[in-house]
Design a protein around this motif. Structure first.
Motif, PDB file in Angstrom:
ATOM      1  N   LEU A 102     -91.681 -14.458 -41.837  1.00 43.29           N
ATOM      2  CA  LEU A 102     -90.787 -15.559 -41.034  1.00 43.29           C
ATOM      3  C   LEU A 102     -89.845 -15.099 -40.369  1.00 43.29           C
ATOM      4  N   THR A 103     -89.442 -13.952 -40.218  1.00 41.63           N
ATOM      5  CA  THR A 103     -88.047 -13.479 -39.347  1.00 41.63           C
ATOM      6  C   THR A 103     -88.765 -12.719 -38.100  1.00 41.63           C
ATOM      7  N   ALA A 104     -89.833 -12.202 -38.018  1.00 45.00           N
ATOM      8  CA  ALA A 104     -90.395 -11.627 -37.280  1.00 45.00           C
ATOM      9  C   ALA A 104     -90.530 -12.550 -35.948  1.00 45.00           C
ATOM     10  N   GLY A 105     -89.905 -11.924 -34.670  1.00 43.41           N
ATOM     11  CA  GLY A 105     -90.116 -12.695 -33.370  1.00 43.41           C
ATOM     12  C   GLY A 105     -91.177 -12.221 -32.531  1.00 43.41           C
ATOM     13  N   PRO A 106     -91.513 -12.629 -31.386  1.00 41.27           N
ATOM     14  CA  PRO A 106     -92.558 -12.174 -30.594  1.00 41.27           C
ATOM     15  C   PRO A 106     -92.241 -10.631 -30.088  1.00 41.27           C
ATOM     16  N   ALA A 107     -93.171 -10.070 -29.890  1.00 40.19           N
ATOM     17  CA  ALA A 107     -93.112  -8.438 -29.576  1.00 40.19           C
ATOM     18  C   ALA A 107     -92.375  -8.616 -28.180  1.00 40.19           C
ATOM     19  N   HIS A 108     -91.777  -7.629 -27.803  1.00 40.26           N
ATOM     20  CA  HIS A 108     -91.138  -7.758 -26.567  1.00 40.26           C
ATOM     21  C   HIS A 108     -91.603  -6.267 -25.979  1.00 40.26           C
ATOM     22  N   ALA A 109     -93.026  -6.099 -25.638  1.00 38.46           N
ATOM     23  CA  ALA A 109     -93.337  -5.046 -25.139  1.00 38.46           C
ATOM     24  C   ALA A 109     -93.080  -5.120 -23.636  1.00 38.46           C
ATOM     25  N   HIS A 110     -92.997  -6.193 -23.004  1.00 41.77           N
ATOM     26  CA  HIS A 110     -92.898  -6.000 -21.507  1.00 41.77           C
ATOM     27  C   HIS A 110     -91.577  -6.167 -21.293  1.00 41.77           C
ATOM     28  N   GLY A 111     -91.248  -5.865 -20.064  1.00 40.57           N
ATOM     29  CA  GLY A 111     -89.765  -6.034 -19.420  1.00 40.57           C
ATOM     30  C   GLY A 111     -89.419  -4.287 -19.137  1.00 40.57           C
ATOM     31  N   GLY A 112     -88.134  -4.118 -18.557  1.00 42.11           N
ATOM     32  CA  GLY A 112     -87.642  -2.838 -18.331  1.00 42.11           C
ATOM     33  C   GLY A 112     -88.215  -2.156 -17.109  1.00 42.11           C
ATOM     34  N   PRO A 113     -88.141  -1.061 -17.134  1.00 37.22           N
ATOM     35  CA  PRO A 113     -88.534  -0.460 -15.807  1.00 37.22           C
ATOM     36  C   PRO A 113     -90.191  -0.654 -15.537  1.00 37.22           C
ATOM     37  N   ILE A 114     -90.322  -0.603 -14.102  1.00 42.23           N
ATOM     38  CA  ILE A 114     -91.495  -0.764 -13.685  1.00 42.23           C
ATOM     39  C   ILE A 114     -92.290   0.431 -13.024  1.00 42.23           C
ATOM     40  N   LYS A 115     -93.606   0.741 -12.942  1.00 37.98           N
ATOM     41  CA  LYS A 115     -94.071   1.988 -12.301  1.00 37.98           C
ATOM     42  C   LYS A 115     -94.811   1.530 -11.249  1.00 37.98           C
ATOM     43  N   LEU A 116     -95.178   1.920 -10.123  1.00 34.15           N
ATOM     44  CA  LEU A 116     -95.894   1.507  -8.853  1.00 34.15           C
ATOM     45  C   LEU A 116     -96.966   2.843  -8.737  1.00 34.15           C
ATOM     46  N   GLU A 117     -98.164   2.079  -8.254  1.00 31.58           N
ATOM     47  CA  GLU A 117     -99.361   3.065  -8.106  1.00 31.58           C
ATOM     48  C   GLU A 117     -99.688   2.504  -6.446  1.00 31.58           C
ATOM     49  N   VAL A 118     -99.671   3.572  -5.712  1.00 29.84           N
ATOM     50  CA  VAL A 118     -99.615   3.312  -4.254  1.00 29.84           C
ATOM     51  C   VAL A 118    -101.047   4.010  -3.599  1.00 29.84           C
ATOM     52  N   GLN A 119    -101.886   3.276  -2.958  1.00 30.69           N
ATOM     53  CA  GLN A 119    -102.984   4.025  -2.319  1.00 30.69           C
ATOM     54  C   GLN A 119    -103.261   3.276  -0.951  1.00 30.69           C
ATOM     55  N   SER A 120    -104.332   4.015  -0.138  1.00 28.99           N
ATOM     56  CA  SER A 120    -104.948   3.355   0.845  1.00 28.99           C
ATOM     57  C   SER A 120    -105.804   2.240   0.624  1.00 28.99           C
TER      58      SER A 120
END
Length: 170
Positions: A17-35
């Protein structure tokens, strides 16, 4: 024993009953770059902590420099219709060898620098309708009209002959 089961059940119910949604997202992001194989620059954006795709709008741009000092950018990158968290350059990168730096400012700051060779892709010939296929279509239509006209004329002649052959009932 019953008391231990009751305590365990109360603990499980309280935890659920006290468990909230998982906060897996957020925080730093990572970029993958290519042509993109031609003159485009592509970037995929994921969360660094869990590797999930960033579904929020990401503000991206790139700058580029050649070994001889020519520069390009900043060029805005826009969301691509090819997939979630996939961005493409809004303008082509000039032909040549480039060191490209993609910078994100939202939802968090991130930067990635890669070497990209920009090439002009060969132009694919447009699939044009040939005049031969147009002539064939017109000939088929003309033949179909002639056949329908002939069947109609023959049907009317036969109907007239049948009317002449039948005895009248009066």
């Amino acid at each position: 024993m019953n008391r231990a089961i009751a305590v365990l059940a109360a603990f499980v119910v309280t935890a659920l009953l006290t468990a909230g949604p998982a906060h897996a997202h957020g925080g730093p992001i990572k970029l993958e770059v290519q042509s993109d194989g031609g003159q485009g620059v592509n970037a995929t954006v994921t969360y660094q902590n869990d590797g999930h795709m960033v579904t929020d709008q990401v503000l991206l741009s790139y700058t580029a420099v050649t070994p001889d000092g020519r520069t390009a950018g900043p060029v805005r990158m826009i969301a691509s219709s090819e997939g979630q968290a996939f961005y493409r350059s809004e303008q082509p990168l000039p032909v040549g060898n480039w060191t490209v730096t993609v910078t994100a400012t939202r939802p968090s700051h991130a930067q990635k620098t890669v070497a990209i060779t920009s090439n002009v892709l060969p132009v694919q010939p447009a699939a044009a309708e040939s005049s031969t296929s147009t002539i064939v279509i017109v000939l088929i239509a003309v033949v179909a009209i002639l056949i329908l006209g002939g069947v109609t004329v023959l049907g009317r002649r036969r109907a007239r002959r049948l009317d002449l052959v039948r005895p009248s009932r009066s």
